[in-house]
Design a protein around this motif. Sequence first.
Motif, PDB file in Angstrom:
ATOM      1  N   PHE A 242      36.593  28.979  48.650  1.00  0.00           N
ATOM      2  CA  PHE A 242      36.119  28.519  47.345  1.00  0.00           C
ATOM      3  C   PHE A 242      35.108  29.485  46.726  1.00  0.00           C
ATOM      4  O   PHE A 242      34.859  29.423  45.520  1.00  0.00           O
ATOM      5  N   LEU A 243      34.511  30.357  47.552  1.00  0.00           N
ATOM      6  CA  LEU A 243      33.476  31.259  47.050  1.00  0.00           C
ATOM      7  C   LEU A 243      33.940  32.706  46.926  1.00  0.00           C
ATOM      8  O   LEU A 243      33.152  33.571  46.561  1.00  0.00           O
ATOM      9  N   LEU A 244      35.182  32.985  47.245  1.00  0.00           N
ATOM     10  CA  LEU A 244      35.645  34.370  47.121  1.00  0.00           C
ATOM     11  C   LEU A 244      35.608  34.837  45.674  1.00  0.00           C
ATOM     12  O   LEU A 244      35.337  36.008  45.391  1.00  0.00           O
ATOM     13  N   GLU A 245      35.888  33.939  44.763  1.00  0.00           N
ATOM     14  CA  GLU A 245      35.915  34.312  43.340  1.00  0.00           C
ATOM     15  C   GLU A 245      34.735  33.733  42.571  1.00  0.00           C
ATOM     16  O   GLU A 245      34.301  34.296  41.564  1.00  0.00           O
ATOM     17  N   ALA A 246      34.203  32.612  43.023  1.00  0.00           N
ATOM     18  CA  ALA A 246      33.190  31.880  42.245  1.00  0.00           C
ATOM     19  C   ALA A 246      31.773  32.377  42.447  1.00  0.00           C
ATOM     20  O   ALA A 246      30.863  31.949  41.723  1.00  0.00           O
ATOM     21  N   ASN A 247      31.521  33.259  43.403  1.00  0.00           N
ATOM     22  CA  ASN A 247      30.162  33.756  43.658  1.00  0.00           C
ATOM     23  C   ASN A 247      29.628  34.458  42.397  1.00  0.00           C
ATOM     24  O   ASN A 247      30.182  35.462  41.953  1.00  0.00           O
ATOM     25  N   PRO A 248      28.550  33.950  41.802  1.00  0.00           N
ATOM     26  CA  PRO A 248      28.026  34.568  40.573  1.00  0.00           C
ATOM     27  C   PRO A 248      27.200  35.827  40.822  1.00  0.00           C
ATOM     28  O   PRO A 248      26.776  36.492  39.880  1.00  0.00           O
ATOM     29  N   GLY A 249      26.957  36.183  42.092  1.00  0.00           N
ATOM     30  CA  GLY A 249      26.092  37.307  42.409  1.00  0.00           C
ATOM     31  C   GLY A 249      26.537  38.649  41.852  1.00  0.00           C
ATOM     32  O   GLY A 249      25.723  39.367  41.244  1.00  0.00           O
ATOM     33  N   PRO A 250      27.811  39.076  42.032  1.00  0.00           N
ATOM     34  CA  PRO A 250      28.223  40.397  41.546  1.00  0.00           C
ATOM     35  C   PRO A 250      28.000  40.594  40.050  1.00  0.00           C
ATOM     36  O   PRO A 250      27.484  41.632  39.622  1.00  0.00           O
ATOM     37  N   GLY A 251      28.359  39.619  39.258  1.00  0.00           N
ATOM     38  CA  GLY A 251      28.159  39.736  37.817  1.00  0.00           C
ATOM     39  C   GLY A 251      26.695  39.730  37.434  1.00  0.00           C
ATOM     40  O   GLY A 251      26.259  40.466  36.535  1.00  0.00           O
ATOM     41  N   LEU A 252      25.906  38.909  38.137  1.00  0.00           N
ATOM     42  CA  LEU A 252      24.476  38.844  37.838  1.00  0.00           C
ATOM     43  C   LEU A 252      23.814  40.190  38.105  1.00  0.00           C
ATOM     44  O   LEU A 252      22.969  40.650  37.323  1.00  0.00           O
TER      45      LEU A 252
END
Length: 694
Positions: A242-252
């Motif tokens: 569920f977090l492979l795509e939803a992790n907001p860290g890279p974009g932040l």
Amino acid sequence: MATATTSETTAAAGGRSTAARAHVQRFGTFLSGMIMPNIGAFIAWGLITAFFIEAGFTPFGPLGGFGETAEGEPHTGLVGPMITYLLPLLIAYTGGRMVYDVRGGVVGAIATMGVIVGTDIPMFIGAMLMGPLTAWVMKKLDSLWDGKIKPGFEMLVNNFSAGILAAVMAIFGFFLVGPAVLAFSNAAATAVDFLVTRGLLPLTSILIEPGKVLFLNNAINHGILTPLGTAQALEQGKSILFLLEANPGPGLGILLAYTVFGRGAARASAPGAALIHFVGGIHEIYFPYVLMKPALILAAIAGGATGVFTLTLFDAGLRAPAAPGSIIAVFAQATTDSYVGVAIAVTAATAVSFFVASVILKASKDKGEGDLTEATSRMETMKGKKSSVASAMVGTSGGADTGGHSTRELAEGAPVQHIVFACDAGMGSSAMGASVLRNKVKAAGFGDVKVTNASIANLTDDFDIVVTHQDLATRARPKVPSASVVTVDNFMGSPRYDEIVQAVQQRNGAAVPAGGGAAGGGAAAAAAGTGSEPAGGDTVAAADEDSGASRAAILTKDRIVMDGGARNAAQAIDEAGGLLVAAGAVTDEYVSSMHEREKSVSTFMGNGLAIPHGTNQAKDSIRSSALSVVKYPEGLDWNGKPVTWVIGIAGRDNEHLAILSRVAKIFGNKEKVRQLDEARTADEVLDLLGKVND
């Protein structure tokens, strides 16, 4: 010659690549359309699981599905039935309805029961197959006998055909689709286990992070990760998928790097974009920043891989999908033993992404002062539709009127076959606008293009161009994701009508204007005859001036006031409505509904004209069709718009459509408007508006 050949080959390859990406995007959007409306159900299941299972916050056997009843029977609970039956059936119904409305949803849900009972895992992938497939087969079967059923037998044929097909497809799903999906799910689960046990799962970021920027993520996320993650969460209580795509860290991390080391508009807008991305969960907000400097995709990949590695290190995961990908949604779905791991994973992903992006920006001569607006446009081109959030961040509005497509975008796309005007009820304002634009389109030589009107509630994604008032755009746009949306601030004289005509010319090819006139050419176009278009479903076309029977006394001299006494729109509605009441055409309740309509959306039409009318619910208050006309020689402030003429209208049995068509023809002609403004007596006005009585 060789160079030319190489260029042509490259262009052709690029075209094929773009077309392939567009197909994958549409497929991903379709998958997302089945999952996203049901995310609330996933969240409900996740919360019930978190609280009531044996290892939950507040264990409770009757809800959590553990322990035994007083009779010694095991508790069924909510957790198992919801994930086994409810969620797949909701997905199947949604997918079937997307293909063939409610009828498709019903047969799709029935057929999905076959794959549900035929396997022992949650059948999300099976539901995403059976729902749309069964609806498509139903649609094709119905088309075979469309128009061939004898009157009186329609319900019998429709019900039995649906029941028989659904039963057959359920059996087909039980014996064939279910086992095939089970085999695929087992293989995919084995592949995931292989990647996890060998520490290779972080490498998925090499595909996922670029896929996000290219809008291919829906196909991966909703087509594979969500179904597999849900099955894994049922067995293990959580899933890293569920977090492979939803992790907001890279974009932040990328947005923070722009905030510190960027320049120009990119640096100024990055802090706000970071807030929207991290808290709001709208990840597409950072895509233009990457497209402006493509090397930053390396930062996203590095950050994503770091986050995945950290999650595997701490054995952290979510119990249900986090949608949207907000940090709030992420922690809401995290299991109690994953809070630390998730927090560190997001932080690490942000830090690594920030570091890599900072190095790239500092080493580059262009530190982000490039054209962010152009990058946003490229992003929207790849996405295939406008991004209201991204456009708002860079200061683009999408056209002359808020929320609509720009002139350039309007001219792009397939040939135009059907234009619809949408208003709150689909009766008064939209019928007027449809009449005006129909004249212009016909005058440009495109009489085969249907121009109709409908209510917002009855819009479907079958139209090429949708025109609506700017105050209604947010309600209309979600119903027509494939259409070009044009917003106007009045229905009579918007300059965007000429843009629409030009778009039809570019998308449909050149045409010879009726009578040799110029396309969309002012008075010539406005004076063209009003076409009568057949409407499908709930769409209503404004009637042709010759299509209805002759009716007398729609407008009489005693319902024309040459010097109105109102000082604002509300008083003018009372004045025009009072004339209709005095004539016995409507009751007082109709005048009240005229005020309700004005609160919903302005009835200002442009060209100094307002046409207040009642709501659709007030049609029983109309005794006979009638018009009232009030002139305000000194001008009237109609909620910020200048008005000289107020025409109150009431029509029984859709008669107002023909009346509006004739009024539109008159007020669309600048010479007629000039003559009306110069009129000094009610007789002169009646002579000029007399066509409404034809």
